[in-house]
Write a protein that holds these residues in place. Structure first.
Motif, PDB file in Angstrom:
ATOM      1  N   ALA A  66     -80.460  49.824 -59.547  1.00 57.69           N
ATOM      2  CA  ALA A  66     -80.761  49.295 -58.267  1.00 57.69           C
ATOM      3  C   ALA A  66     -82.809  49.596 -58.164  1.00 57.69           C
ATOM      4  O   ALA A  66     -83.188  49.115 -57.635  1.00 57.69           O
ATOM      5  CB  ALA A  66     -81.006  50.757 -57.247  1.00 57.69           C
ATOM      6  N   GLU A 119     -82.593  54.285 -53.713  1.00 56.44           N
ATOM      7  CA  GLU A 119     -81.286  54.028 -54.718  1.00 56.44           C
ATOM      8  C   GLU A 119     -81.450  54.342 -55.885  1.00 56.44           C
ATOM      9  O   GLU A 119     -80.098  54.701 -56.413  1.00 56.44           O
ATOM     10  CB  GLU A 119     -81.538  52.349 -54.463  1.00 56.44           C
ATOM     11  CG  GLU A 119     -81.428  51.894 -52.764  1.00 56.44           C
ATOM     12  CD  GLU A 119     -82.871  52.007 -52.370  1.00 56.44           C
ATOM     13  OE1 GLU A 119     -83.962  52.508 -52.307  1.00 56.44           O
ATOM     14  OE2 GLU A 119     -82.665  50.968 -51.559  1.00 56.44           O
ATOM     15  N   GLU A 147     -78.458  56.329 -57.686  1.00 57.51           N
ATOM     16  CA  GLU A 147     -77.500  55.723 -58.829  1.00 57.51           C
ATOM     17  C   GLU A 147     -77.138  56.087 -59.354  1.00 57.51           C
ATOM     18  O   GLU A 147     -76.011  57.068 -60.424  1.00 57.51           O
ATOM     19  CB  GLU A 147     -77.763  54.483 -59.384  1.00 57.51           C
ATOM     20  CG  GLU A 147     -76.938  53.313 -59.643  1.00 57.51           C
ATOM     21  CD  GLU A 147     -77.527  52.346 -60.363  1.00 57.51           C
ATOM     22  OE1 GLU A 147     -77.341  51.156 -61.548  1.00 57.51           O
ATOM     23  OE2 GLU A 147     -78.916  51.711 -59.608  1.00 57.51           O
ATOM     24  N   ARG A 175     -78.425  51.813 -46.649  1.00 56.52           N
ATOM     25  CA  ARG A 175     -78.482  51.604 -48.239  1.00 56.52           C
ATOM     26  C   ARG A 175     -77.852  52.574 -49.456  1.00 56.52           C
ATOM     27  O   ARG A 175     -76.973  52.850 -49.136  1.00 56.52           O
ATOM     28  CB  ARG A 175     -79.672  50.529 -48.965  1.00 56.52           C
ATOM     29  CG  ARG A 175     -79.407  49.297 -48.792  1.00 56.52           C
ATOM     30  CD  ARG A 175     -80.076  48.424 -49.894  1.00 56.52           C
ATOM     31  NE  ARG A 175     -81.817  49.195 -49.797  1.00 56.52           N
ATOM     32  CZ  ARG A 175     -82.838  48.721 -48.809  1.00 56.52           C
ATOM     33  NH1 ARG A 175     -82.802  47.787 -48.379  1.00 56.52           N
ATOM     34  NH2 ARG A 175     -84.263  48.711 -49.497  1.00 56.52           N
ATOM     35  N   GLN A 216     -73.465  53.402 -50.396  1.00 58.19           N
ATOM     36  CA  GLN A 216     -73.411  53.808 -51.491  1.00 58.19           C
ATOM     37  C   GLN A 216     -72.739  54.930 -52.177  1.00 58.19           C
ATOM     38  O   GLN A 216     -72.079  55.095 -52.601  1.00 58.19           O
ATOM     39  CB  GLN A 216     -75.557  54.266 -52.179  1.00 58.19           C
ATOM     40  CG  GLN A 216     -75.964  53.185 -53.285  1.00 58.19           C
ATOM     41  CD  GLN A 216     -76.733  53.528 -53.719  1.00 58.19           C
ATOM     42  OE1 GLN A 216     -77.908  53.662 -53.214  1.00 58.19           O
ATOM     43  NE2 GLN A 216     -76.518  53.475 -55.028  1.00 58.19           N
ATOM     44  N   SER A 229     -69.371  54.817 -50.331  1.00 59.24           N
ATOM     45  CA  SER A 229     -68.281  53.767 -51.161  1.00 59.24           C
ATOM     46  C   SER A 229     -67.830  54.573 -51.976  1.00 59.24           C
ATOM     47  O   SER A 229     -67.015  54.553 -52.597  1.00 59.24           O
ATOM     48  CB  SER A 229     -68.864  52.441 -51.516  1.00 59.24           C
ATOM     49  OG  SER A 229     -68.397  52.497 -52.879  1.00 59.24           O
TER      50      SER A 229
END
Length: 570
Positions: A180, A357, A361, A398, A402, A405
Motif C-alpha cells: 500500500a 493503508e 497491511e 479502502r 481491506q 475482505s
C-alpha cells in the motif's frame, strides 16, 4: 530446478520464465533471511545475498540501488564494467559521474537505462534490485505526485513494457514492506507482478532454530523444548528469533515460557509500529459475574478449539450490549481461558497519504503469521468506519474494504478470531455483521435476576477490594428494581470505601454500604440505555442467550421502538 527455494522464490522464477514479465514487486517480510534447502540441509542467507549469489547467480551483472546508498554492485567486476561505461559517457558529455555517482532516482535511472541498452546490445544479462521502493515511487494521489516521483514512475513503467527490455535477459525487483506504500499505478501495471514474502511458518522456524543451535546447546539455553519455542514464536521472523537465541546465549539466561512470551510481545509490537497491543489478564470466565448463557457458549468455543475443531468456530463475534455490562472484560477473560494470544488494534490511521493503508497491511500480515490469535476491536462502530464514508480521499472506504475482505477469508476460520464490541450495533454496517464475518452476535445485559445481582455484587466487591465488617448482601441488591451495571456497582462500592476511610476505618459496615448504595445516582441516560438494550436484543443471533423477558418480544415492535428512540436521542 527451483525446489530448494522457498515458495515465493519458486513463484518468482516461474513467472519470469514465462518471458512476459520482467518487473516484480516483492513485499512483506523483505528484510529477513531466506531459507535454502540443499542436500537435506537448510541454510539461511540475507535476501540481497540470495539474489546476488543464488537466484541471479548466473547473470552477468547484478546491480542494487536505494536512495541512501545509491548504486552498488554484486562484485568488483560489475562495478568496473559500469565505471568503464560511465567514464566513456563522462568524456563524451563532460560530466563527472564516474567519480561522483548520483543518488537521486531521476539521474540514477537515466544512467542505468543508458548502461542497460548498451549491454543489451552485447547480449548481457542484468538484474536490478531496488530496495525501499516506497521512497522512489511512493503512494500519492495523481494530483499531488512530485516531478521526481513521476519521472521515476515513467522509467520503471518503460522498463516493464519496452520490447527491448522484455526481449533481453533483464529483471527489475522492487522491495517494500507494504504494498500500500507504493504508487498504485505501478502496482496495478499489467506488466508488473507482485509477490508476497510471508513471515516464517512453524516448520521454517523449527528449521532455523536447529540451524542456529545444536540439540545439546539448545538444552543449555532453554528450559522450553525446541518444538514449543517454534510454536510460540509465531509472528516472528528469523532475525527476531535469532535475537532471542543470542540473548539467551550472551546473557546466560535460559529461555523460559515467561521470557519467551515477553520477548515475543515486545518484538511483535515493535514490528507493528506500536499499532498492536497484547491484551493480558490473570482472570478467566469464572471471574465474570452473570451472563451465564454467554459464558457457556464461549466455553463451548474453547472446547472446540482445544479439540482441534476449528471448522466449527465462527469467523468472528459481535459482542453488544449497553455500556457498563462488561463486554471488554468478558472478551479478555475468554482469551485468557482459551490459551491463545489476544491483541487489540490501536489507532492505525494517519494524516499522511497512503500511511493508513500501509499500517493496516502490516497489521493484517502479522495477524496472519501469529495465528491462532484473537483480535479485539472496541467501539467497533466508530473504529472500522463504513464503505460509504467520504471526505478523506477514500481512505476510510479502502480501509473498510481491506478489513472486510480479510475477515471473510475462510482460510482464517479458527485461526483468527475477531471480537467486535459495541454498544450501538445498529450503527455498524451490515457488511461486517453478516454471516461469513462476525457470525455470532452475543448480547450482554445488566443482571435481571436476584441471583445474578448477588453474583455481580460479589465480583465487584472482590475487584474493588471492598472489605466488610461482616458477611452482608445490601438490601438494594436484593430489590428487583435494581438495575446497576457492573461499572455502576464498582463506582458505588468505591464510594462506600471512601465513606469508611473518612471514619478512619479500612472495613465497611453494612450501614455504610447501604447508605452509599442508596445515595448513589448513576448517570441517567434512560433513552440511550434503552436504545442500546433493544439494539442488542434485535442483534442477538441466539434466542437462548437472551434474558427470558426479551425472548418472546415481537421483533417488529422492537424495531419500531428503536426507530422512535433514535429520533428522540438524535
Amino acid at each position: 530446478m527451483f525446489n530448494h527455494y522457498p515458495d515465493w522464490a519458486q513463484q518468482l522464477a516461474q513467472k519470469y520464465l514465462s518471458r512476459t514479465i520482467n518487473q516484480f514487486i516483492l513485499h512483506g517480510n523483505v528484510h529477513d533471511l531466506v531459507p535454502l534447502n540443499k542436500e537435506g540441509e537448510t541454510d539461511f542467507v540475507r535476501l540481497k545475498e540470495f539474489f546476488s549469489k543464488e537466484f541471479f547467480g548466473a547473470r552477468d551483472y547484478v546491480i542494487f540501488y536505494d536512495r541512501s546508498s545509491g548504486i552498488y554492485f554484486r562484485d568488483q567486476e560489475t562495478q568496473k564494467d559500469f565505471n568503464r561505461a560511465l567514464s566513456g559517457r563522462d568524456s563524451l558529455l563532460g560530466t563527472d559521474y564516474a567519480d561522483n555517482l548520483p543518488k537521486d532516482p531521476v539521474r540514477v535511472f537515466s544512467l542505468l537505462e543508458q548502461y542497460f541498452r548498451v549491454r543489451f546490445d552485447n547480449k548481457k544479462s542484468i538484474a536490478l534490485v531496488i530496495d525501499y521502493a516506497e521512497t522512489i515511487v511512493p503512494m500519492n494521489e495523481a494530483g499531488s505526485t512530485g516531478s521526481e516521483d513521476r519521472t521515476a514512475m515513467v522509467y520503471l513503467s518503460r522498463w516493464a513494457q519496452d520490447p527491448m527490455f522484455l526481449a533481453a535477459d533483464f529483471t527489475t525487483i522492487l522491495l517494500t514492506e507494504n504494498l500500500a506504500d507504493l504508487n498504485k499505478t505501478l502496482v496495478q501495471h499489467p506488466y508488473v507482478n507482485e509477490i508476497t514474502i510471508p513471515i516464517p511458518d512453524q516448520q521454517e522456524r523449527s528449521a532455523f532454530i536447529e540451524f542456529e543451535t545444536s540439540a545439546d546447546v539448545f538444552s543449555d539455553i532453554s528450559e522450553v523444548p525446541q518444538k514449543v519455542v517454534a510454536q510460540q514464536t509465531a509472528g516472528l521472523n528469523f532475525i527476531n528469533i535469532r535475537g532471542i537465541l543470542s540473548n539467551a546465549k550472551q546473557q546466560d539466561q535460559k529461555i523460559s515460557t515467561k521470557r519467551l512470551s515477553e520477548a515475543k510481545k515486545e518484538l511483535i509490537e515493535a514490528e507493528a509500529y506500536g499499532l498492536l497491543e497484547f491484551v493480558e489478564t490473570e482472570y478467566t470466565l469464572d471471574n465474570v459475574a452473570g451472563h451465564t448463557a454467554v459464558k457457556k457458549h464461549l466455553r463451548q468455543a474453547v472446547k472446540a478449539l482445544n479439540n482441534g475443531r476449528k471448522d466449527v468456530l465462527p469467523m468472528g463475534y459481535l459482542v453488544c450490549g449497553p455500556v457498563g455490562t462488561g463486554k471488554t472484560f468478558m472478551v479478555t477473560c475468554f482469551a485468557s481461558e482459551v490459551g491463545i494470544p489476544m491483541v487489540k488494534l490501536k489507532n492505525f490511521r494517519s494524516q499522511w497519504q497512503g500511511v493508513t493503508e500501509g499500517n493496516l497491511e502490516k497489521i493484517l500480515g502479522l495477524l496472519k503469521a501469529m495465528a491462532p490469535v484473537a483480535v479485539m476491536i472496541d467501539e467497533a462502530d466508530a473504529y472500522l468506519g463504513d464503505r460509504d464514508q467520504s471526505g478523506d480521499s477514500g481512505v476510510s472506504s479502502r480501509v473498510f474494504s481491506q478489513i472486510a475482505s480479510f475477515m471473510s477469508d475462510t482460510s482464517n476460520r479458527g485461526e483468527i478470531l475477531w471480537f467486535l464490541m459495541t454498544a450501538r450495533p445498529d450503527l455498524m454496517p451490515v457488511d461486517l455483521k453478516r454471516q461469513g464475518r462476525a457470525e455470532e452476535h452475543l448480547a450482554l445485559f445488566p443482571p435481571h435476576t436476584k441471583e445474578d445481582r448477588i453474583e455481580l455484587f460479589e465480583a465487584m466487591k472482590n475487584k474493588s477490594g471492598l472489605q466488610l465488617t461482616e458477611e452482608y448482601v445490601p438490601k438494594l441488591i436484593k430489590k428487583d428494581s435494581n438495575r446497576l451495571s457492573g461499572a455502576d456497582m464498582e463506582a458505588a462500592l468505591t464510594r462506600a470505601k471512601f465513606r469508611a476511610a473518612a471514619q478512619n476505618s479500612e472495613k465497611v459496615t453494612p450501614e455504610i454500604l447501604d447508605a452509599a448504595l442508596n445515595d448513589f445516582l448513576p448517570p441517567t441516560y434512560p433513552q440511550e440505555i434503552e436504545l442500546q438494550t433493544l439494539s442488542a436484543v434485535i442483534e442477538c443471533t441466539s434466542k437462548e442467550l437472551l434474558p427470558e423477558r426479551y425472548r418472546e418480544m415481537d421483533r417488529g415492535e422492537i424495531l419500531e421502538k428503536i426507530e422512535n428512540l433514535k429520533l428522540r436521542v438524535g
